[in-house]
Design a protein around this motif. Structure first.
Motif, PDB file in Angstrom:
ATOM      1  N   SER A  12      -3.210   0.803  -5.933  1.00  0.00           N
ATOM      2  CA  SER A  12      -2.969   1.807  -4.896  1.00  0.00           C
ATOM      3  C   SER A  12      -1.478   2.023  -4.688  1.00  0.00           C
ATOM      4  N   GLY A  13      -0.729   0.935  -4.653  1.00  0.00           N
ATOM      5  CA  GLY A  13       0.720   1.034  -4.478  1.00  0.00           C
ATOM      6  C   GLY A  13       1.385   1.760  -5.634  1.00  0.00           C
ATOM      7  N   LEU A  15      -0.037   3.881  -7.749  1.00  0.00           N
ATOM      8  CA  LEU A  15      -0.448   5.288  -7.731  1.00  0.00           C
ATOM      9  C   LEU A  15       0.272   6.079  -6.635  1.00  0.00           C
ATOM     10  N   ALA A  16       0.434   5.468  -5.476  1.00  0.00           N
ATOM     11  CA  ALA A  16       1.124   6.147  -4.376  1.00  0.00           C
ATOM     12  C   ALA A  16       2.590   6.407  -4.738  1.00  0.00           C
ATOM     13  N   LEU A  17       3.269   5.399  -5.284  1.00  0.00           N
ATOM     14  CA  LEU A  17       4.666   5.590  -5.693  1.00  0.00           C
ATOM     15  C   LEU A  17       4.768   6.602  -6.828  1.00  0.00           C
ATOM     16  N   ALA A  19       2.775   9.143  -7.500  1.00  0.00           N
ATOM     17  CA  ALA A  19       2.565  10.500  -6.979  1.00  0.00           C
ATOM     18  C   ALA A  19       3.774  10.972  -6.178  1.00  0.00           C
ATOM     19  N   TYR A  20       4.295  10.103  -5.347  1.00  0.00           N
ATOM     20  CA  TYR A  20       5.442  10.447  -4.492  1.00  0.00           C
ATOM     21  C   TYR A  20       6.677  10.758  -5.337  1.00  0.00           C
ATOM     22  N   THR A  78      13.603   5.353  -6.536  1.00  0.00           N
ATOM     23  CA  THR A  78      12.279   4.768  -6.751  1.00  0.00           C
ATOM     24  C   THR A  78      12.331   3.254  -6.597  1.00  0.00           C
ATOM     25  N   ASP A  81      12.590   2.703  -2.972  1.00  0.00           N
ATOM     26  CA  ASP A  81      11.356   3.100  -2.290  1.00  0.00           C
ATOM     27  C   ASP A  81      10.209   2.134  -2.543  1.00  0.00           C
ATOM     28  N   SER A  82      10.365   1.266  -3.529  1.00  0.00           N
ATOM     29  CA  SER A  82       9.289   0.306  -3.797  1.00  0.00           C
ATOM     30  C   SER A  82       9.045  -0.602  -2.595  1.00  0.00           C
ATOM     31  N   VAL A  85       5.835  -0.026  -0.387  1.00  0.00           N
ATOM     32  CA  VAL A  85       4.509  -0.559  -0.670  1.00  0.00           C
ATOM     33  C   VAL A  85       4.227  -1.863   0.066  1.00  0.00           C
ATOM     34  N   ILE A  88       1.383  -1.865   2.601  1.00  0.00           N
ATOM     35  CA  ILE A  88      -0.011  -2.169   2.262  1.00  0.00           C
ATOM     36  C   ILE A  88      -0.123  -3.576   1.673  1.00  0.00           C
TER      37      ILE A  88
END
Length: 143
Positions: A12-13, A15-17, A19-20, A78, A81-82, A85, A88
């Protein structure tokens, strides 16, 4: 790799990163390609290049020089921004640091270590991109 019970959270983490950050990277590349003068497209079409050949041999090499600086900034962003995550409960660097601070009460030392690690990673990325930019600016040698 994450433990099996943590795998869905890890995926999930990622995939979220993806997409963002992918949205920003896509826009950088699109803008770089659109910044190339229309005459370049017309000239390459006049030479009989297909659309794919136009992009590969004429447009993208020129666009690459323009997109490298913002793309490098986005890749470095990026990395930073990690830390998002950790919301979550993926145990990335900042999350691990907070856990370590709670256990050892060494707040300054842990934050300083995290700072150094992020600095080294981001500096390495910036230097790599600078090297790539220098190579792109060199005139190509015909063999």
């Amino acid at each position: 790799m994450a433990a099996p019970s943590r795998a869905p959270v890890f995926i999930s983490g990622v995939l979220a990163l993806a997409a963002y950050e992918g949205a920003y990277i896509t826009e950088i590349i699109r803008a770089g390609i659109q910044s190339i003068d229309k005459g370049q497209w017309e000239a390459s079409a006049g030479l009989g290049f297909s659309r794919g050949q136009q992009l590969r041999y004429i447009i993208f090499p020129q666009a690459l020089r323009r997109i490298m600086p913002p793309l490098a900034g986005q890749f470095i962003s990026t990395i930073k921004d990690s830390a998002i995550v950790s919301v979550i409960s993926i145990q990335e660097l900042t999350f691990q640091g907070t856990e370590l601070m709670a256990a050892t009460f060494l707040t300054f030392e842990v934050w300083f270590t995290i700072l150094v690690i992020y600095f080294v990673i981001c500096l390495a990325c910036a230097l790599l991109v600078e090297h790539i930019e220098r190579r792109l600016k060199r005139p190509s040698r015909a063999h």
